[in-house]
Design a protein around this motif. Structure first.
Motif, PDB file in Angstrom:
ATOM      1  N   SER A 711      -9.089  -0.319   2.382  1.00  0.00           N
ATOM      2  CA  SER A 711      -9.134   1.115   2.081  1.00  0.00           C
ATOM      3  C   SER A 711      -7.881   1.892   2.461  1.00  0.00           C
ATOM      4  CB  SER A 711     -10.330   1.748   2.787  1.00  0.00           C
ATOM      5  OG  SER A 711     -11.504   1.356   2.147  1.00  0.00           O
ATOM      6  N   TYR A 714      -5.952   3.273  -0.367  1.00  0.00           N
ATOM      7  CA  TYR A 714      -6.404   4.496  -1.045  1.00  0.00           C
ATOM      8  C   TYR A 714      -5.988   5.719  -0.260  1.00  0.00           C
ATOM      9  CZ  TYR A 714      -9.281   0.963  -3.267  1.00  0.00           C
ATOM     10  OH  TYR A 714      -9.700  -0.155  -3.915  1.00  0.00           O
ATOM     11  N   SER A 718      -3.575   8.023  -2.375  1.00  0.00           N
ATOM     12  CA  SER A 718      -4.378   8.944  -3.171  1.00  0.00           C
ATOM     13  C   SER A 718      -3.588  10.196  -3.531  1.00  0.00           C
ATOM     14  CB  SER A 718      -5.635   9.310  -2.392  1.00  0.00           C
ATOM     15  OG  SER A 718      -6.385  10.213  -3.133  1.00  0.00           O
ATOM     16  N   ILE A 727     -10.667  11.448  -1.808  1.00  0.00           N
ATOM     17  CA  ILE A 727     -10.360  10.044  -2.118  1.00  0.00           C
ATOM     18  C   ILE A 727     -11.503   9.359  -2.849  1.00  0.00           C
ATOM     19  CG2 ILE A 727      -9.695   7.849  -1.092  1.00  0.00           C
ATOM     20  CD1 ILE A 727      -8.399   9.606   1.127  1.00  0.00           C
ATOM     21  N   ILE A 731     -11.044   7.487  -6.298  1.00  0.00           N
ATOM     22  CA  ILE A 731     -11.444   6.095  -6.568  1.00  0.00           C
ATOM     23  C   ILE A 731     -12.282   6.044  -7.837  1.00  0.00           C
ATOM     24  CG2 ILE A 731     -12.852   4.176  -5.742  1.00  0.00           C
ATOM     25  CD1 ILE A 731     -12.010   4.881  -2.912  1.00  0.00           C
ATOM     26  N   PHE A 735      -8.688   4.934  -9.292  1.00  0.00           N
ATOM     27  CA  PHE A 735      -8.501   3.585  -8.760  1.00  0.00           C
ATOM     28  C   PHE A 735      -9.468   2.588  -9.391  1.00  0.00           C
ATOM     29  CE2 PHE A 735      -6.752   6.006  -5.086  1.00  0.00           C
ATOM     30  CZ  PHE A 735      -5.487   5.451  -5.087  1.00  0.00           C
TER      31      PHE A 735
ATOM     32  N   LEU C  72     -14.079   3.564   0.087  1.00  0.00           N
ATOM     33  CA  LEU C  72     -14.447   2.622  -0.972  1.00  0.00           C
ATOM     34  C   LEU C  72     -15.948   2.396  -1.045  1.00  0.00           C
ATOM     35  CD1 LEU C  72     -13.579   0.872  -3.257  1.00  0.00           C
ATOM     36  CD2 LEU C  72     -13.040  -0.955  -1.649  1.00  0.00           C
TER      37      LEU C  72
ATOM     38  N   TRP D  64      -3.243  -0.120 -10.925  1.00  0.00           N
ATOM     39  CA  TRP D  64      -3.096  -0.226  -9.473  1.00  0.00           C
ATOM     40  C   TRP D  64      -2.943  -1.678  -9.060  1.00  0.00           C
ATOM     41  CZ3 TRP D  64      -2.004   4.280  -7.516  1.00  0.00           C
ATOM     42  CH2 TRP D  64      -2.477   5.423  -8.182  1.00  0.00           C
ATOM     43  N   TYR D  68      -6.592  -3.566  -5.116  1.00  0.00           N
ATOM     44  CA  TYR D  68      -7.008  -2.158  -4.943  1.00  0.00           C
ATOM     45  C   TYR D  68      -7.640  -1.576  -6.195  1.00  0.00           C
ATOM     46  CZ  TYR D  68      -3.902  -3.174  -1.125  1.00  0.00           C
ATOM     47  OH  TYR D  68      -3.316  -3.781  -0.052  1.00  0.00           O
TER      48      TYR D  68
END
Lengths: 765, 139, 115, 503
Positions: A711, A714, A718, A727, A731, A735, C72, D64, D68
């Motif tokens: 993580s 990110y 970000s 974030i 994601i 992402f 995440l 990316w 990730y």
């Protein structure tokens, strides 16, 4: 060119229906017959080079990774078979024209030709995999031909039986072939033949031998797999003549002969092959005695002949192998003829019962002559080829020992008797009344039997020519080295000849007491044979299958789920238990128990409480509210542990879910308790165990960290690269936006689904 | 299912535009603060859901002005389209492209992820309302 | 803290599974809901809990504080929540339709295994 | 390759969306379905050619870096599976034009069909475990709806079990994912594999084994292995034939694919125990499936049980775990997908002829439609592993490798199962084609016109032709499968393709 000869048959098989598109086409069968005729000529032309040990070969690579190649080889043994196949094939094609009606022919010839092609392939393949492919194709085409009269239950079940038995053997044989290939390092037959020592000293030799023999035995109807052959007599007679006496059933014999140089000569070979062959020879002959149906009689006598062939190959002495090759040819000629005669008789009189047939010589003289000559060959009388064959077999017996001689003489006796019953009996004496009034059969139907009988005579008269043309080279293939065979009709008066005379006289004597013989034998009929076992096994299998399926696939969703949950719990628990240093106590370590605050505990208790209410609530509304409450409380957890987006989403979704539940439950019935108290207890235990497992899993997993989370990436990127401060949102939309794309697709599909389910009315457009 | 209540009806009528505005707000700030397409979509649907409960599904559909399944389709199309731009430039599918605008934050950066989020928003609204309307219209 | 949540997760799973094993269609639906809660909470817990800041970069700053909640798993759970929302909605519609056709919500009566 | 790799996801998604937007026009949706499926087939063929020539493709979606973002990866296995999706997708799309009822089309058949293909393709392409979950859900959701579309009694009963059990599987999958993430902090399969490949403590590898079991169960349910297959035979015979045909070809295979993927890439350390377990499961799956088939008297139910039995063959290669064995599995999957879907399609013609698929109420079709008879025979015998059709080489490779590895028991089981498969295929043949039509049964005056029949026949003929072709041309396809197997057993190639050369 050899490959072409085999494949051309398949091509014609595919195209042959086109020949019958017009109504009433009388010429087509003759056109089709040209193909096997031409092939016979071709194979004859190959004989000389095979005779000098320089057979024609053809090889193309095929599935190399699997060891299969497209290779053919026309040596003496292969050509002997190929000639039987194409020669008798020609005659059967012509014969069928008279035997079957026009409409059936269009469906008949493709399969007959497919069979012919497959059989040629078996005889000429030089690669075991390729051979196996053709081998199975013979099973298939045989299945289609046995079941040709498919409206009849008997035809269908006999076809299935033949297919199952031969395929079972075929599968064993496949495994055997693979093992043989492993032992010998190749699937090319000609290469294996020179590799005998390596194969026989390999640890896989015995299993390979047994498995391959299983294939050969089932195909050649050896005891105890013999029962399918008499049942296969439901096939049209041309089929019986062609497949079930002259060619296909000999594929097993062929295979044994073919592999004899590699596999033969060991004790295992001699005892298994020789023993099974002898048994089959005697049982087949014995069972034939009591039969009155022409075709069944012939079928059992064919069993006996196949047994004899197998026995001879099993014995494996040069004399025995020579006798086997000669019998192979002699039997093909006379048995084919006799089957076709049987077909002619049935066709004309409407019955196949020998007790109802007599005195037909006057109305069917040509057929009668053909039948008589073939029968004499079968009975082993000079100057027919059958005589030569029989003498050789007797000599073989005498060469080995007394017991074998006794068995062989018994076989000879049976043969004489059967030959007379089939080939002579129907034509002599008073003419009987039969369902149809008999006439001589048309040309197409008498040509084949008389020609075959004529060949028996010819071969008997000119044995030297026949042996130098083909018997020598075929025998060489079986023995594995070049041998010269010189056949003679007359050997002088020797023990074998004396035995012959004895069996012929005894056989004739038996014929005169045939009726009392049958009635005695029928009293001793043994119904617990392998045929019975087959039915019993099939029935047992079906019962077991039904029982098993009822147990497993019973349709109760909750028991399905129970099984799945139990498997999860048990296997998960076992896996956890196998992890060293895991136990319940260690999971409650400091890192896991630290940092607990009072309101966390409150929250946990509340969530568990609402879950409990959802489970126990007697009312639907109560349960829905409890479910919603649990959802909201979980949202609080998300909020407390740094996940505001999650919390908001959970709140919103939970509200909507509750609305949906309320809307839907409005239309659904009230809560009812269907299951009994004991069921509920069992389920409670199961679910508590599953829950406990999940708890344990979490605790163990939390303690193990193989690598740290990705993580940080990110967090770092970000803002600078994705221009977002939230974030989680970044994601979702950047992402890992592919997840989100899939997720809204799921939602969309759910929308379509809900709409379809709720709005759907049959017939509405 | 519907509730005949004047208070509810008035509330719903008043709440609808306000909730929609609120959802727009959540949507826009979503890239930087809690919020985003999902949540905004759920809020917007809640507004129409409330309306449909107060009145009925048919009137709510009327106020919405577009077939909900179409809304799903448009949402999905927007999300998918947002992924194409980068492909035209030879980059991979769904790569975010941004342009700078001379506007105050958060309007100074406009990019395909926003279009994507917009797709999410519409799809969520479409689906949720499909659920709710269809369930309400069950006889 | 993980212990507490692990127990909560286990409890939710147990409750959900118990409801799945009922004969009543309606209860089965509630079971699905409970299990999805449990699964989400499991992801959240397994990814390690922290009372630290949420993964949002404050407007005033360009970089992130040292301690933060892992974003995440949050994104994953969000996806999972939404998916299970769709699934449950569909399951509700399916149950409604089944009930209308079968005239009962007794699952034991819905076992057309032979045809 | 940037463009090519996501196409198998984009094409059906776009087609599905456009069909959704065109919800008013049945005709437009029909055209879209066929066009989209054709485009998908073309794209997948190009992809396979590319992967075959250039090695593994990997694309970082959204641009990316590898662990990730989400990576789409196509190795040979994936590319082969995608081509199969393309073939079956197009075949069934065409078949459905004459098979699906207009009402089902109006309520979204064509849209759902494309979304289903999208989910399947996504599952075959993704290199990310959570993303795999998402594709599973796309595929499942679409299959739920397709299964229930039409909404009659049997369908609802089947759908309920199908939906519930598959949701349980998803829940297990999700839980396993959560635990996995907590342990390794990443979801990219290559990255997970990379992190698992270092020196691990006993506790760590113990936990990995536990997770492997969870994945085995979650994917095992979807793949319909013993004893987790209950959902399949209770549902596959209920929807329209097109739907069961595409299900039979593709859905369980996604589960099998996932098993092969994770057990060759992620869970590869110290797995002897699990390989033996897989072999035992394979044997039991084969046996119970084929016995189930033997006990059935309904065309599609027989076929459904056979799917299970053949799943056993597919995972047998995974249990043996050698390049040739895996090649055997891959070859078997190729063969099975082509053949099994086709058998369902043939059952569709029968259904249109007789209005039922109960074997007791059918008969005499060989005389009525000899060509269909021959087609059935070709396909059914291929399924039973009859040479020289595709099924033979599939089975042959597995059996040979089983003997080489001295796993005699599984070889014995697979041989017996082959025989029983033949038995139940012949049962269908006897009942449907050979037996005379029972006297009490009336043949419905078929509403199907000649044009409709042609549409039904076209895909059947083509697929049967492919079956024969795979058999006769076994060599190149087996070689391809072998290379796929070798690729699978060298996960480092895959890992490097995804993560780049620097670790």
């Amino acid at each position: 060119m050899i490959a072409v000869s085999v494949l051309s048959v398949f091509a014609v098989a595919l195209l042959s229906p086109l020949l019958f598109r017009r109504q009433n086409n009388n010429i087509s069968p003759w056109l089709i017959a040209l193909l096997p005729l031409g092939l016979s000529a071709y194979y004859i032309s190959l004989l000389p080079s095979a005779a000098v040990g320089n057979p024609l070969t053809f090889t193309r690579p095929w599935a190399e990774a699997l060891g299969a190649s497209f290779s053919f080889r026309a040596d003496g043994l292969g050509l002997l078979f190929a000639l039987l196949i194409s020669g008798i094939g020609t005659l059967v094609v012509i014969y069928a024209r008279g035997y079957l009606n026009q409409k059936d022919l269009a469906l008949f010839y493709p399969w007959l030709l497919a069979f012919m092609g497959a059989m040629l392939g078996v005889a000429l393949s030089d690669n075991l995999i390729l051979l196996f492919i053709f081998w199975e194709l013979t099973s298939l085409s045989s299945f289609m031909l046995i079941g040709f009269k498919n409206e009849k239950e008997a035809a269908r079940s006999s076809a299935l039986q033949a297919l199952l038995v031969t395929s079972a053997g075929g599968l064993a044989m496949l495994a055997g072939i693979i093992l043989l290939g492993m032992a010998g390092g190749t699937y090319e037959i000609s290469a294996l033949l020179s590799n005998r020592m390596a194969v026989q000293s390999h640890s896989l030799y015995l299993p390979a031998l047994i498995l391959i023999l299983l294939g050969a035995f089932t195909k050649s109807a050896q005891f105890p797999f013999h029962f399918w052959l008499p049942n296969a007599m439901v096939a049209p007679t041309p089929v019986s003549a062609y497949l079930h006496s002259a060619t296909m059933v000999k594929a097993g014999v062929y295979l044994m002969a073919r592999l004899h140089p590699v596999l033969g000569g060991t004790d295992a070979w001699t005892y298994i092959v020789g023993g099974v062959g002898t048994l089959t020879m005697l049982i087949g002959g014995y069972l034939a005695l009591s039969q009155t149906d022409l075709k069944r009689l012939l079928a059992y006598s064919t069993l006996s002949a196949l047994g004899t062939l197998t026995m001879l190959i099993g014995l494996g002495t040069p004399l025995a192998l020579k006798a086997a090759v000669v019998l192979l040819l002699a039997h093909g000629l006379y048995k084919g003829a006799l089957f076709l005669v049987a077909g002619a008789l049935e066709h004309e009189t409407g019955t196949r019962d020998v007790t109802k047939l007599g005195g037909l010589f006057r109305v069917m003289p040509i057929t009668a002559i053909g039948a008589g000559v073939a029968a004499l060959s079968m009975a082993g009388l000079p100057p027919l080829f059958g005589f030569i064959s029989k003498e050789l077999i007797y000599e073989t017996g005498l060469e080995i020992n007394l017991w074998l001689t006794v068995a062989i003489v018994a076989m000879g006796l049976f043969n004489v008797f059967i030959a007379i019953v089939v080939g002579v009996g129907p034509f002599i004496g008073k003419q009987t009344k039969t369902p149809n009034k008999a006439h001589e059969v048309p040309f197409s139907m008498w040509l084949a039997p008389t020609l075959l009988a004529g060949l028996s005579l010819f071969a008997g008269m000119f044995p030297g020519e026949v042996s130098s043309l083909i018997i020598s080279s075929a025998t060489s293939s079986v023995v594995g080295e070049a041998v010269v065979v010189k056949l003679k009709l007359w050997h002088g008066i020797n023990p074998a000849f004396l035995l012959s005379i004895g069996t012929v006289i005894a056989g004739i004597a038996l014929f005169f007491v045939r009726n009392s013989l049958r009635s005695v034998l029928q009293k001793f009929e043994w119904k617990w044979g392998p045929g019975y076992l087959y039915n019993y096994a099939l029935e047992g299998l079906m019962n077991f299958a039904n029982w098993q399926t009822r147990i497993i696939q019973h349709g109760y969703l909750r028991y399905y789920l129970r099984v799945i949950v139990l498997i999860l719990t048990v296997s998960g628990a076992v896996a956890l238990w196998r992890i060293p240093s895991v136990n319940l106590i260690s999971s409650f370590n400091d890192s896991n128990t630290s940092n607990v605050m009072f309101y966390d505990v409150m929250l946990a208790v509340l969530i568990l409480g609402s879950a409990l209410v959802a489970v126990l609530s007697p009312s639907r509304m109560g349960a829905i509210v409890a479910l919603g409450a649990a959802g909201y409380l979980i949202a609080l957890i998300y909020l407390f542990f740094g996940a505001p987006d999650l919390a908001i989403t959970q709140f919103a979704i939970e509200s909507l879910t509750v609305i949906l539940f309320v809307l839907a439950f409005y239309h659904l019935p009230k809560f009812q308790t269907f299951s009994s108290a004991s069921e509920r207890k069992i389920d409670a235990v199961i679910s508590l165990l599953a829950g406990a497992l999940m708890t344990m899993l979490v605790l163990v997993a939390v303690d193990v960290q193989i690598a740290s989370s990705i993580s940080h990436y990110y967090i770092e990127n970000s803002l600078p690269l994705a221009y977002g401060r939230n974030i989680v949102n970044v994601i979702l939309v950047d992402f890992r936006n592919l997840d989100t794309l899939g997720e809204i697709t799921v939602l969309g599909v759910a929308g379509i689904g809900v709409y379809a389910l709720l709005k759907f009315r049959k017939g509405k457009e | 299912m519907k509730m005949d209540s004047l208070i509810l009806k008035t509330t719903a009528r008043l709440l609808l535009p306000n909730l929609l505005l609120f959802s727009l707000f959540i949507f826009i700030r979503g890239h930087n603060e809690p919020g985003g397409g999902f949540i905004a979509g759920l809020v917007a649907s809640a507004a129409y859901a409330l309306y449909s409960i107060a009145f009925d599904a048919e009137q709510a559909r009327h106020v919405l002005g577009i077939e909900t399944r179409l809304l799903i389709g448009i949402g999905l199309v927007l999300a998918l389209l947002s992924g194409f731009f980068s492909m035209f430039g030879g980059q991979a599918f769904l790569v975010g492209l941004w342009i700078d605008l001379p506007l105050p934050s958060p309007f100074n950066k406009v990019g395909t992820p926003l279009l994507f989020d917009m797709g999410v928003f519409l799809a969520v609204v479409g689906v949720t309302l499909t659920f709710i309307f269809a369930l309400e219209e069950v006889k | 803290m993980e212990v507490i949540l692990a127990i909560v997760i286990g409890g939710l799973y147990a409750a959900g599974i118990y409801m799945l094993l009922r004969r009543s269609l309606v209860k089965l639906l509630l079971g699905l809901g409970l299990i999805s809660h449990a699964a989400n909470l499991l992801i959240f817990t397994a990814a390690r809990l922290t009372r630290a800041a949420s993964p949002i970069i404050p407007v005033s700053e360009e970089a992130f504080p040292a301690s933060y909640a892992d974003p995440l798993p949050q994104a994953l759970i969000l996806t999972a929540i939404v998916i299970s929302f769709g699934v449950i909605a569909f399951a509700l519609a399916l149950s409604y339709r089944t009930y209308k056709i079968a005239g009962s919500d007794d699952l034991d009566k819905m076992r057309e295994t032979k045809e | 390759m940037n463009i090519l790799l996501p196409l198998p996801i984009i094409i059906p998604l776009l087609t599905g969306i456009v069909a959704l937007l065109a919800y008013r026009s049945r005709t437009a949706q029909r055209w879209l379905n066929v066009t989209g499926s054709t485009a998908l087939l073309i794209a997948t063929i190009f992809l396979l050619i590319g992967v075959e020539r250039n090695g593994i493709y990997a694309v970082q979606i959204a641009g990316w870096l590898a662990p990730y973002g989400i990576t789409l990866v196509a190795d040979l296995l994936s590319a082969i599976m995608l081509v199969l999706v393309g073939i079956i997708g197009l075949a069934v799309a065409i078949f459905s034009l004459a098979d699906i009822e207009p009402a089902d089309e109006t309520f979204g058949f064509h849209q759902l069909y494309q979304f289903l293909l999208m989910g399947v393709c996504g599952a075959f392409l993704t290199g990310d475990l959570f993303n795999l979950y998402v594709w599973f859900e796309v595929m499942l959701m679409a299959s739920f709806v397709l299964l229930a579309l039409g909404g009659d009694h049997g369908q609802m009963q089947g759908a309920l079990k199908y939906v519930t059990i598959n949701l349980v599987s998803s829940a297990i999958f999700l839980a396993a994912l959560g635990l996995l993430y907590g342990t390794v902090g990443t979801l990219n399969m290559a990255d997970v594999a990379d992190k698992f490949s270092k020196e691990l403590s006993a506790q760590e590898s113990g936990l990995i084994n536990t997770l492997a079991i969870l994945f085995l169960i979650a994917f095992g349910i979807k793949a319909a292995i013993f004893p987790l297959f209950f959902w399949l035979p209770d549902s596959y015979h209920t929807p329209s034939v097109s739907v069961s045909a595409v299900f039979s070809g593709l859905l369980t295979k996604v589960g099998v694919y996932a098993l092969i993927r994770v057990f060759t890439l992620v869970f590869v350390q110290d797995m002897d125990l699990i390989h033996n377990l897989i072999l035992i499961i394979a044997g039991l799956t084969m046996v119970t499936g084929v016995l189930g088939a033997a006990s059935q008297m309904e065309f599609r139910r027989v076929l459904s049980f056979h799917i299970i039995s053949q799943i056993g063959f597919m995972i047998m290669g995974l249990g043996l775990f050698t390049p040739i064995a895996l090649a055997g599995s891959v070859f078997y999957i190729v063969h099975h997908i082509i053949v099994k879907s086709n058998l369902f399609l043939i059952s569709g013609v029968v259904k249109h002829m007789y209005g039922t698929l109960k074997l007791k109420e059918i008969g005499g079709l060989y005389k009525r439609m000899p060509i269909l008879g021959i087609l059935f025979l070709v396909v059914a015998l291929s399924l039973a592993g009859f040479p020289p059709l595709s099924g033979f080489f599939a089975k042959f490779g597995l059996i040979r490798e089983g003997l080489v590895q001295e796993s005699y028991f599984i070889v014995f089981v697979s041989l017996v199962v082959g025989l029983l498969t033949l038995f139940s295929m012949i049962k269908i043949w006897n009942e449907v084609f050979w037996k005379e039509l029972p006297e009490h049964v009336d043949i419905p005056t078929s509403a199907m016109n000649q044009a409709g029949l042609k549409i039904l026949f076209a895909p059947i003929v083509v697929l049967a032709f492919i079956t024969i072709l795979i058999g006769l041309g076994a060599s190149p396809i087996f070689d391809l499968a072998l290379r796929a197997g070798e690729q699978l057993l060298n996960p480092s190639i895959y890992i490097r393709a995804v993560l780049g050369d620097s670790p």
